[in-house]
Design a protein around this motif. Structure first.
Motif, PDB file in Angstrom:
ATOM      1  N   ASN A 111       0.823  -1.215   0.000  1.00  0.00           N
ATOM      2  CA  ASN A 111       0.000   0.000   0.000  1.00  0.00           C
ATOM      3  C   ASN A 111       0.855   1.262   0.000  1.00  0.00           C
ATOM      4  O   ASN A 111       0.492   2.257  -0.625  1.00  0.00           O
ATOM      5  CB  ASN A 111      -0.963  -0.001   1.192  1.00  0.00           C
ATOM      6  N   LEU A 112       1.995   1.226   0.684  1.00  0.00           N
ATOM      7  CA  LEU A 112       2.918   2.368   0.655  1.00  0.00           C
ATOM      8  C   LEU A 112       3.459   2.576  -0.760  1.00  0.00           C
ATOM      9  O   LEU A 112       3.506   3.700  -1.260  1.00  0.00           O
ATOM     10  CB  LEU A 112       4.072   2.152   1.648  1.00  0.00           C
ATOM     11  N   ILE A 113       3.830   1.483  -1.417  1.00  0.00           N
ATOM     12  CA  ILE A 113       4.324   1.574  -2.796  1.00  0.00           C
ATOM     13  C   ILE A 113       3.220   2.090  -3.720  1.00  0.00           C
ATOM     14  O   ILE A 113       3.468   2.904  -4.612  1.00  0.00           O
ATOM     15  CB  ILE A 113       4.868   0.212  -3.267  1.00  0.00           C
ATOM     16  N   LYS A 114       1.994   1.642  -3.470  1.00  0.00           N
ATOM     17  CA  LYS A 114       0.860   2.115  -4.275  1.00  0.00           C
ATOM     18  C   LYS A 114       0.710   3.630  -4.151  1.00  0.00           C
ATOM     19  O   LYS A 114       0.524   4.324  -5.152  1.00  0.00           O
ATOM     20  CB  LYS A 114      -0.426   1.420  -3.824  1.00  0.00           C
ATOM     21  N   GLU A 115       0.803   4.142  -2.920  1.00  0.00           N
ATOM     22  CA  GLU A 115       0.686   5.593  -2.708  1.00  0.00           C
ATOM     23  C   GLU A 115       1.773   6.342  -3.478  1.00  0.00           C
ATOM     24  O   GLU A 115       1.502   7.382  -4.079  1.00  0.00           O
ATOM     25  CB  GLU A 115       0.791   5.912  -1.217  1.00  0.00           C
ATOM     26  N   ILE A 116       2.984   5.802  -3.473  1.00  0.00           N
ATOM     27  CA  ILE A 116       4.100   6.444  -4.183  1.00  0.00           C
ATOM     28  C   ILE A 116       3.842   6.423  -5.688  1.00  0.00           C
ATOM     29  O   ILE A 116       4.031   7.431  -6.377  1.00  0.00           O
ATOM     30  CB  ILE A 116       5.432   5.754  -3.843  1.00  0.00           C
ATOM     31  N   LEU A 117       3.388   5.286  -6.211  1.00  0.00           N
ATOM     32  CA  LEU A 117       3.107   5.168  -7.648  1.00  0.00           C
ATOM     33  C   LEU A 117       1.969   6.100  -8.072  1.00  0.00           C
ATOM     34  O   LEU A 117       2.046   6.764  -9.111  1.00  0.00           O
ATOM     35  CB  LEU A 117       2.774   3.722  -8.007  1.00  0.00           C
ATOM     36  N   ILE A 118       0.916   6.154  -7.267  1.00  0.00           N
ATOM     37  CA  ILE A 118      -0.220   7.034  -7.593  1.00  0.00           C
ATOM     38  C   ILE A 118       0.213   8.493  -7.535  1.00  0.00           C
ATOM     39  O   ILE A 118      -0.170   9.300  -8.383  1.00  0.00           O
ATOM     40  CB  ILE A 118      -1.414   6.748  -6.659  1.00  0.00           C
ATOM     41  N   ASP A 119       1.042   8.835  -6.552  1.00  0.00           N
ATOM     42  CA  ASP A 119       1.568  10.200  -6.451  1.00  0.00           C
ATOM     43  C   ASP A 119       2.372  10.572  -7.693  1.00  0.00           C
ATOM     44  O   ASP A 119       2.391  11.730  -8.105  1.00  0.00           O
ATOM     45  CB  ASP A 119       2.435  10.334  -5.193  1.00  0.00           C
ATOM     46  N   ALA A 120       3.008   9.565  -8.307  1.00  0.00           N
ATOM     47  CA  ALA A 120       3.802   9.810  -9.516  1.00  0.00           C
ATOM     48  C   ALA A 120       2.968   9.628 -10.788  1.00  0.00           C
ATOM     49  O   ALA A 120       3.509   9.545 -11.890  1.00  0.00           O
ATOM     50  CB  ALA A 120       5.005   8.868  -9.536  1.00  0.00           C
ATOM     51  N   SER A 121       1.632   9.544 -10.644  1.00  0.00           N
ATOM     52  CA  SER A 121       0.674   9.467 -11.762  1.00  0.00           C
ATOM     53  C   SER A 121       0.717   8.145 -12.522  1.00  0.00           C
ATOM     54  O   SER A 121       0.473   8.110 -13.730  1.00  0.00           O
ATOM     55  CB  SER A 121       0.873  10.637 -12.724  1.00  0.00           C
ATOM     56  N   TRP A 122       1.011   7.047 -11.862  1.00  0.00           N
ATOM     57  CA  TRP A 122       0.977   5.729 -12.493  1.00  0.00           C
ATOM     58  C   TRP A 122      -0.418   5.139 -12.323  1.00  0.00           C
ATOM     59  O   TRP A 122      -1.124   5.446 -11.360  1.00  0.00           O
ATOM     60  CB  TRP A 122       2.009   4.798 -11.869  1.00  0.00           C
ATOM     61  N   ASP A 123      -0.810   4.266 -13.255  1.00  0.00           N
ATOM     62  CA  ASP A 123      -2.080   3.554 -13.189  1.00  0.00           C
ATOM     63  C   ASP A 123      -1.845   2.274 -12.379  1.00  0.00           C
ATOM     64  O   ASP A 123      -1.129   1.377 -12.821  1.00  0.00           O
ATOM     65  CB  ASP A 123      -2.563   3.220 -14.614  1.00  0.00           C
ATOM     66  N   VAL A 124      -2.453   2.205 -11.179  1.00  0.00           N
ATOM     67  CA  VAL A 124      -2.210   1.079 -10.277  1.00  0.00           C
ATOM     68  C   VAL A 124      -3.503   0.316 -10.045  1.00  0.00           C
ATOM     69  O   VAL A 124      -4.527   0.897  -9.683  1.00  0.00           O
ATOM     70  CB  VAL A 124      -1.643   1.555  -8.918  1.00  0.00           C
ATOM     71  N   ASP A 125      -3.453  -0.994 -10.264  1.00  0.00           N
ATOM     72  CA  ASP A 125      -4.572  -1.895  -9.998  1.00  0.00           C
ATOM     73  C   ASP A 125      -4.210  -2.718  -8.761  1.00  0.00           C
ATOM     74  O   ASP A 125      -3.260  -3.478  -8.757  1.00  0.00           O
ATOM     75  CB  ASP A 125      -4.798  -2.816 -11.206  1.00  0.00           C
ATOM     76  N   GLY A 126      -4.952  -2.576  -7.702  1.00  0.00           N
ATOM     77  CA  GLY A 126      -4.650  -3.325  -6.469  1.00  0.00           C
ATOM     78  C   GLY A 126      -4.431  -2.338  -5.343  1.00  0.00           C
ATOM     79  O   GLY A 126      -4.621  -1.149  -5.508  1.00  0.00           O
ATOM     80  N   VAL A 127      -4.136  -2.802  -4.267  1.00  0.00           N
ATOM     81  CA  VAL A 127      -3.312  -3.896  -3.785  1.00  0.00           C
ATOM     82  C   VAL A 127      -4.217  -5.117  -3.575  1.00  0.00           C
ATOM     83  O   VAL A 127      -5.173  -5.073  -2.825  1.00  0.00           O
ATOM     84  CB  VAL A 127      -2.612  -3.512  -2.463  1.00  0.00           C
ATOM     85  N   TRP A 128      -3.853  -6.197  -4.271  1.00  0.00           N
ATOM     86  CA  TRP A 128      -4.560  -7.448  -4.133  1.00  0.00           C
ATOM     87  C   TRP A 128      -3.780  -8.348  -3.180  1.00  0.00           C
ATOM     88  O   TRP A 128      -2.561  -8.374  -3.198  1.00  0.00           O
ATOM     89  CB  TRP A 128      -4.710  -8.146  -5.489  1.00  0.00           C
ATOM     90  N   GLU A 129      -4.515  -9.077  -2.361  1.00  0.00           N
ATOM     91  CA  GLU A 129      -3.871 -10.078  -1.516  1.00  0.00           C
ATOM     92  C   GLU A 129      -3.960 -11.388  -2.271  1.00  0.00           C
ATOM     93  O   GLU A 129      -5.039 -11.823  -2.640  1.00  0.00           O
ATOM     94  CB  GLU A 129      -4.563 -10.195  -0.156  1.00  0.00           C
ATOM     95  N   ASP A 130      -2.817 -12.002  -2.501  1.00  0.00           N
ATOM     96  CA  ASP A 130      -2.782 -13.197  -3.326  1.00  0.00           C
ATOM     97  C   ASP A 130      -1.931 -14.280  -2.667  1.00  0.00           C
ATOM     98  O   ASP A 130      -1.029 -13.984  -1.887  1.00  0.00           O
ATOM     99  CB  ASP A 130      -2.191 -12.855  -4.698  1.00  0.00           C
ATOM    100  N   ILE A 131      -2.249 -15.506  -2.994  1.00  0.00           N
ATOM    101  CA  ILE A 131      -1.417 -16.642  -2.592  1.00  0.00           C
ATOM    102  C   ILE A 131      -0.653 -17.056  -3.843  1.00  0.00           C
ATOM    103  O   ILE A 131      -1.244 -17.396  -4.860  1.00  0.00           O
ATOM    104  CB  ILE A 131      -2.275 -17.823  -2.096  1.00  0.00           C
TER     105      ILE A 131
END
Length: 188
Positions: A111-131
């Motif tokens: 989620n921290l990485i997602k915030e950084i990516l979104i702040d940099a205007s990247w298209d982010v799908d997730g954060v999904w919890e996966d096995i």
């Protein structure tokens, strides 16, 4: 448990030192005098205190380890700003971001990485919890379909490693082109 055993031993040594058992011991063992009893009481007291202090140090270390584990991976404000600034300069593509199911630290860092990516205007799908079957291991795994030397995944991998975020690249040809999967594994 050792803490309580050490405390009990110290208590026993204190009782001998205070004299609760002193009279009984002197009556049953006339060859033992007060100097012997003082030495025995002091020795028992020291042994008990050593046991409790060793156990206390061990418990303190374990609690510190648990606190560090709970804290998880963190980035300083400066590291976040640097990473966001450098991500803004890259060509943006879709990122599918995943954490490991059941690993709260992994999902929190994703989620921290997602915030950084979104702040940099990247298209982010997730954060999904996966096995991930077979596991993903430690650190971050970046999966992409391209094996080109200057692919977006490889550039992103270099950028993360440059900013002290352990990551590695995996080429997975069956992924959708122009899409990168980032899987945040366990803390190393």
């Amino acid at each position: 448990m050792r803490f309580w055993i050490g405390l009990f031993i110290s208590f026993l040594g204190g009782l001998i030192g205070l004299g609760f058992f002193r009279i009984w011991i002197k009556l049953n063992y006339p060859s033992i005098n007060d100097e012997h009893l003082d030495f025995i009481a002091l020795t028992i007291l020291i042994i008990g205190l050593l046991i409790t202090s060793i156990e206390h140090v061990t418990q303190s270390r374990n609690l510190k380890f648990l606190a560090d584990e709970q804290k998880g991976r963190v980035l300083t404000t400066k590291e976040i700003e640097n990473l966001s600034k450098e991500l803004r300069n890259l060509e943006k593509i879709k990122i599918v971001l995943m954490g490991i199911q059941g690993d709260r630290e992994s999902v929190r860092f994703a989620n921290l990485i997602k915030e950084i990516l979104i702040d940099a205007s990247w298209d982010v799908d997730g954060v999904w919890e996966d096995i991930i079957i077979g596991g993903i291991g430690f650190g971050i795994t970046i999966r992409e379909s391209s094996s080109e030397p200057n692919s977006k995944g490889k550039i992103l991998n270099e950028l993360l490693n440059k900013n002290q975020i352990k990551s590695r690249i995996v080429v997975k040809p069956d992924l959708v082109p122009h899409q990168i999967e980032i899987i945040v594994g366990s803390r190393a």
